[in-house]
Design a protein around this motif. Structure first.
Motif, PDB file in Angstrom:
ATOM      1  N   ILE A 277       6.836   7.216 -16.639  1.00  0.00           N
ATOM      2  CA  ILE A 277       7.635   6.284 -15.838  1.00  0.00           C
ATOM      3  C   ILE A 277       7.330   6.479 -14.369  1.00  0.00           C
ATOM      4  CG2 ILE A 277       9.605   7.871 -15.715  1.00  0.00           C
ATOM      5  CD1 ILE A 277      11.412   5.370 -15.720  1.00  0.00           C
ATOM      6  N   SER A 278       7.280   5.360 -13.682  1.00  0.00           N
ATOM      7  CA  SER A 278       7.128   5.400 -12.225  1.00  0.00           C
ATOM      8  C   SER A 278       7.839   4.188 -11.645  1.00  0.00           C
ATOM      9  CB  SER A 278       5.647   5.399 -11.812  1.00  0.00           C
ATOM     10  OG  SER A 278       5.015   4.186 -12.204  1.00  0.00           O
ATOM     11  N   ILE A 279       8.434   4.376 -10.495  1.00  0.00           N
ATOM     12  CA  ILE A 279       9.139   3.312  -9.789  1.00  0.00           C
ATOM     13  C   ILE A 279       8.472   3.132  -8.440  1.00  0.00           C
ATOM     14  CG2 ILE A 279      11.353   2.548  -8.852  1.00  0.00           C
ATOM     15  CD1 ILE A 279      12.721   4.347 -10.875  1.00  0.00           C
ATOM     16  N   GLY A 280       8.162   1.891  -8.101  1.00  0.00           N
ATOM     17  CA  GLY A 280       7.413   1.665  -6.870  1.00  0.00           C
ATOM     18  C   GLY A 280       7.926   0.483  -6.070  1.00  0.00           C
ATOM     19  N   LEU A 281       7.470   0.405  -4.837  1.00  0.00           N
ATOM     20  CA  LEU A 281       7.823  -0.664  -3.918  1.00  0.00           C
ATOM     21  C   LEU A 281       6.589  -1.057  -3.132  1.00  0.00           C
ATOM     22  CD1 LEU A 281       9.863  -2.433  -2.244  1.00  0.00           C
ATOM     23  CD2 LEU A 281      10.107  -0.439  -0.731  1.00  0.00           C
ATOM     24  N   LEU A 282       6.367  -2.389  -3.039  1.00  0.00           N
ATOM     25  CA  LEU A 282       5.336  -2.945  -2.166  1.00  0.00           C
ATOM     26  C   LEU A 282       6.036  -3.875  -1.188  1.00  0.00           C
ATOM     27  CD1 LEU A 282       2.478  -3.842  -4.697  1.00  0.00           C
ATOM     28  CD2 LEU A 282       2.507  -1.958  -3.067  1.00  0.00           C
ATOM     29  N   GLN A 283       5.965  -3.544   0.099  1.00  0.00           N
ATOM     30  CA  GLN A 283       6.688  -4.340   1.088  1.00  0.00           C
ATOM     31  C   GLN A 283       5.780  -4.704   2.270  1.00  0.00           C
ATOM     32  OE1 GLN A 283       9.922  -5.719   1.162  1.00  0.00           O
ATOM     33  NE2 GLN A 283       8.798  -6.723   2.815  1.00  0.00           N
ATOM     34  N   PRO A 284       5.395  -6.006   2.361  1.00  0.00           N
ATOM     35  CA  PRO A 284       4.642  -6.426   3.556  1.00  0.00           C
ATOM     36  C   PRO A 284       5.528  -6.351   4.797  1.00  0.00           C
ATOM     37  CG  PRO A 284       4.428  -8.021   1.758  1.00  0.00           C
ATOM     38  CD  PRO A 284       5.526  -7.089   1.377  1.00  0.00           C
ATOM     39  N   ILE A 285       4.916  -6.036   5.901  1.00  0.00           N
ATOM     40  CA  ILE A 285       5.634  -5.941   7.175  1.00  0.00           C
ATOM     41  C   ILE A 285       4.930  -6.858   8.169  1.00  0.00           C
ATOM     42  CG2 ILE A 285       6.347  -4.416   9.063  1.00  0.00           C
ATOM     43  CD1 ILE A 285       6.346  -2.112   7.079  1.00  0.00           C
ATOM     44  N   GLY A 286       5.681  -7.822   8.684  1.00  0.00           N
ATOM     45  CA  GLY A 286       5.105  -8.744   9.662  1.00  0.00           C
ATOM     46  C   GLY A 286       4.256  -9.835   9.054  1.00  0.00           C
ATOM     47  N   LYS A 287       4.174  -9.914   7.731  1.00  0.00           N
ATOM     48  CA  LYS A 287       3.365 -10.928   7.071  1.00  0.00           C
ATOM     49  C   LYS A 287       4.206 -12.160   6.717  1.00  0.00           C
ATOM     50  CE  LYS A 287      -0.150  -7.906   5.004  1.00  0.00           C
ATOM     51  NZ  LYS A 287      -0.831  -7.513   3.741  1.00  0.00           N
ATOM     52  N   PHE A 288       3.524 -13.205   6.365  1.00  0.00           N
ATOM     53  CA  PHE A 288       4.180 -14.445   5.978  1.00  0.00           C
ATOM     54  C   PHE A 288       4.881 -14.263   4.634  1.00  0.00           C
ATOM     55  CE2 PHE A 288       3.788 -18.464   3.544  1.00  0.00           C
ATOM     56  CZ  PHE A 288       4.656 -19.240   4.292  1.00  0.00           C
ATOM     57  N   ASN A 289       6.166 -14.651   4.572  1.00  0.00           N
ATOM     58  CA  ASN A 289       6.976 -14.504   3.367  1.00  0.00           C
ATOM     59  C   ASN A 289       7.001 -15.841   2.621  1.00  0.00           C
ATOM     60  OD1 ASN A 289       8.801 -14.000   1.358  1.00  0.00           O
ATOM     61  ND2 ASN A 289      10.428 -13.244   2.695  1.00  0.00           N
ATOM     62  N   ASN A 290       6.074 -16.004   1.688  1.00  0.00           N
ATOM     63  CA  ASN A 290       5.973 -17.272   0.948  1.00  0.00           C
ATOM     64  C   ASN A 290       7.199 -17.506   0.059  1.00  0.00           C
ATOM     65  OD1 ASN A 290       4.395 -19.633   0.030  1.00  0.00           O
ATOM     66  ND2 ASN A 290       4.442 -18.551  -1.920  1.00  0.00           N
ATOM     67  N   LEU A 291       7.760 -16.426  -0.509  1.00  0.00           N
ATOM     68  CA  LEU A 291       8.916 -16.563  -1.392  1.00  0.00           C
ATOM     69  C   LEU A 291      10.131 -17.103  -0.636  1.00  0.00           C
ATOM     70  CD1 LEU A 291       8.644 -13.250  -3.424  1.00  0.00           C
ATOM     71  CD2 LEU A 291       8.136 -15.550  -4.235  1.00  0.00           C
ATOM     72  N   ARG A 292      10.324 -16.654   0.561  1.00  0.00           N
ATOM     73  CA  ARG A 292      11.480 -17.108   1.351  1.00  0.00           C
ATOM     74  C   ARG A 292      11.373 -18.596   1.647  1.00  0.00           C
ATOM     75  NH1 ARG A 292      11.975 -17.485   6.948  1.00  0.00           N
ATOM     76  NH2 ARG A 292      14.133 -17.600   7.718  1.00  0.00           N
ATOM     77  N   TRP A 293      10.185 -19.053   2.022  1.00  0.00           N
ATOM     78  CA  TRP A 293      10.017 -20.472   2.338  1.00  0.00           C
ATOM     79  C   TRP A 293      10.067 -21.334   1.079  1.00  0.00           C
ATOM     80  CZ3 TRP A 293      10.597 -22.670   6.854  1.00  0.00           C
ATOM     81  CH2 TRP A 293      10.486 -21.895   7.989  1.00  0.00           C
ATOM     82  N   ALA A 294       9.550 -20.815  -0.024  1.00  0.00           N
ATOM     83  CA  ALA A 294       9.641 -21.559  -1.283  1.00  0.00           C
ATOM     84  C   ALA A 294      11.096 -21.740  -1.699  1.00  0.00           C
ATOM     85  CB  ALA A 294       8.862 -20.837  -2.381  1.00  0.00           C
ATOM     86  N   ASN A 295      11.923 -20.736  -1.411  1.00  0.00           N
ATOM     87  CA  ASN A 295      13.341 -20.826  -1.755  1.00  0.00           C
ATOM     88  C   ASN A 295      14.059 -21.910  -0.952  1.00  0.00           C
ATOM     89  OD1 ASN A 295      15.643 -19.900  -3.193  1.00  0.00           O
ATOM     90  ND2 ASN A 295      16.313 -18.760  -1.389  1.00  0.00           N
ATOM     91  N   ARG A 296      13.523 -22.277   0.191  1.00  0.00           N
ATOM     92  CA  ARG A 296      14.111 -23.335   1.015  1.00  0.00           C
ATOM     93  C   ARG A 296      13.529 -24.712   0.695  1.00  0.00           C
ATOM     94  NH1 ARG A 296      13.846 -21.627   7.221  1.00  0.00           N
ATOM     95  NH2 ARG A 296      15.232 -23.444   7.327  1.00  0.00           N
ATOM     96  N   ILE A 297      12.271 -24.750   0.286  1.00  0.00           N
ATOM     97  CA  ILE A 297      11.582 -26.036   0.128  1.00  0.00           C
ATOM     98  C   ILE A 297      11.635 -26.552  -1.303  1.00  0.00           C
ATOM     99  CG2 ILE A 297       9.314 -27.147   0.235  1.00  0.00           C
ATOM    100  CD1 ILE A 297       8.688 -25.394   2.644  1.00  0.00           C
ATOM    101  N   GLU A 298      11.416 -25.676  -2.286  1.00  0.00           N
ATOM    102  CA  GLU A 298      11.280 -26.140  -3.663  1.00  0.00           C
ATOM    103  C   GLU A 298      12.545 -26.795  -4.229  1.00  0.00           C
ATOM    104  OE1 GLU A 298       8.539 -26.488  -5.260  1.00  0.00           O
ATOM    105  OE2 GLU A 298       7.497 -25.648  -3.530  1.00  0.00           O
ATOM    106  N   PRO A 299      13.757 -26.289  -3.938  1.00  0.00           N
ATOM    107  CA  PRO A 299      14.939 -27.024  -4.418  1.00  0.00           C
ATOM    108  C   PRO A 299      15.018 -28.440  -3.868  1.00  0.00           C
ATOM    109  CG  PRO A 299      15.544 -24.781  -3.834  1.00  0.00           C
ATOM    110  CD  PRO A 299      14.141 -24.977  -3.375  1.00  0.00           C
TER     111      PRO A 299
END
Length: 480
Positions: free
Chosen positions: A138-160
């Motif tokens: 078992i392993s638990i991990g995190l990948l976090q971009p810093i200062g990059k474009f957040n496509n998921l955030r904008w998709a959450n505003r546009i796709e609905p």
């Protein structure tokens, strides 16, 4: 009272063997919305939008995946590091296989990802008869971009917005189909009316010519008037032939758009369109609440903002933080790897920062900002045009209804006047010129009424399409 036209659109042997079908405007619209190719295309487009929406939703749900390499056998000559640090080329026969299962979850707010993974590796050296397992239960991990474009955030505003837009657009397209069918329906109906009027004129002119010949024999009618009667009959017969030809051509357009068979189709003259009084302010309010274009304006503005964010998020400092916490062990037996597990931690920050780009970053961002400004201007202008079209259509609805009532009255009066003129001419109290004028006015009044009826019905469906609201039933079309 509806008047049923009995003129077949397409004459022929096959049509004569079939029973004519009388269709009202609402019948043709309903059948076309269920059967026509263009209606099926709108349904397909809506279904595509639905599955695109499902794809968007799946990006925010946990993803379970299995990946690996089975087998990973290799038999080759490869460089091998020797105990003294030198490298020698040796013939090797190895198997390096792995299998991993991962559960991941995207983080829409930050654009990162968390995951839980389990992986096992097996290595075989067939020449040295060596077998080893490396197990990470078992392993638990995190990948976090810093200062990059957040496509998921904008998709959450546009796709609905995009999905709601597609649902409204589906209703609009169906109303647009109804409007187009109404236009084609009246194209055919207009030619049917022309042919029917010509047929009535043929019968009337045949009777008048018969009477005229009797009067000519008695010396009560000049040869000039007799020739005019013959000419009127010929013109009426020519109008019948032309009306039949025009009706066939119009029927082909109706058939190709709706998919209905035109050979046995008869069209009924519709009743007057619903006479509604729709204030422009009310129509505009409903249009803003129901139309897809309102969502389109918002989506386009958000997409322009997204491009600015994308320009800023793909230039300048780019960094990614990755962290991993888990347990690992290795042994010659798989089950032994679960004993005495050793903890494992990894933290890594990678970054890239352009120091000299000769204004590239500034140019990219400035271009996106100017595009955003242009979109704002375009949307404001289009929104103004949209509001004006709704208000004008609502204002014209009452005028067209009043015009329809006037032309209906004029049609009735012209028909009555012609009947009186025809009877008066038969007893010799008016001239042939007066009768011809009365006949022409009757025909023109009938055609004008059909054109006014067409304009009223087209305006009725156009206002429905512009507002997505049924003012007759006082409810949005989406609710139906």
């Amino acid at each position: 009272m509806k008047r049923i036209l009995t003129f077949l659109l397409l004459a022929g042997g096959s049509a004569a063997a079939q029973t004519p079908t009388t269709q009202s405007l609402q019948d043709v619209i309903e059948l076309a919305l269920n059967r026509s190719a263009v209606a099926k295309q709108t349904q397909t487009t809506r279904d595509q939008s639905y599955w695109q929406w499902r794809t968007y939703q799946a990006n925010y749900r946990p993803q379970l995946g299995l990946q690996g390499t089975l087998p990973g056998f290799s038999r080759a000559v490869a460089p091998v590091v020797q105990p003294d640090g030198t490298t020698d080329f040796r013939a090797v026969r190895i198997n390096n296989s792995n299998l991993a299962m991962t559960v991941s979850q995207n983080i829409g707010l930050t654009g990162g990802q968390v995951f839980v993974a389990s992986e096992v590796q097996r290595f075989d050296d067939f020449n040295g008869r060596l077998k080893r397992y490396n197990n990470q239960p078992i392993s638990i991990g995190l990948l976090q971009p810093i200062g990059k474009f957040n496509n998921l955030r904008w998709a959450n505003r546009i796709e609905p917005l995009r999905y709601q837009e597609s649902q409204r657009l589906y209703i609009e397209e169906r109303e647009g189909i109804a409007q187009r069918i109404t236009e084609l329906y009246f194209d055919v109906l207009q030619q049917q009316v022309n042919a029917e009027v010509a047929s009535q004129n043929v019968r009337a002119n045949e009777e008048l010519l018969r009477i005229g010949k009797e009067r000519y024999q008695l010396g009560y009618l000049s040869q000039s008037d007799l020739l005019r009667l013959e000419l009127n009959l010929l013109n009426a017969r020519q109008a019948v032939a032309q009306g039949q030809l025009d009706a066939q051509n119009a029927a082909v357009s109706l058939q190709s758009y709706t998919g209905l068979r035109a050979e046995t189709l008869q069209l009924a003259v519709p009743a007057a369109a619903p006479r509604l009084v729709v204030p422009a302010a009310l129509a505009l309010t409903q249009a803003r609440q129901n139309r897809s274009v309102v969502l389109t304006f918002r989506r386009r503005l958000l997409q322009a903002e997204r491009e600015v964010a994308l320009a800023r998020g793909t230039t300048g400092l780019q960094a990614t933080l990755s962290a991993n916490l888990g347990y690992v062990n290795q042994a010659s037996n798989l089950w032994d790897t679960y004993a005495t597990l050793q903890s494992q931690q990894q933290v890594q920050l990678t970054f890239a920062l352009p120091l000299v780009d000769w204004g590239r970053q500034k140019s990219i961002i400035k271009t996106a900002e100017l595009t955003h400004r242009q979109v704002q201007t375009d949307v404001a202008q289009e929104e103004l045009s949209f509001e004006q079209s709704v208000q004008v259509q609502a204002a014209q609805l009452g005028t067209l209804s009043e015009q329809l009532a006037l032309t209906a009255r004029a049609d009735s009066l012209a028909q009555q006047r012609y009947n009186i003129a025809q009877a008066t001419y038969k007893v010799g109290r008016i001239s042939l010129t007066d009768l011809t004028i009365a006949s022409a006015e009757k025909d023109q009044a009938r055609r004008t009424y059909i054109l006014a009826l067409r304009a009223a019905w087209v305006a009725h469906y156009r206002l429905r399409a512009l507002t997505l609201y049924d003012f007759e039933r006082q409810m949005p079309l989406a609710a139906q």
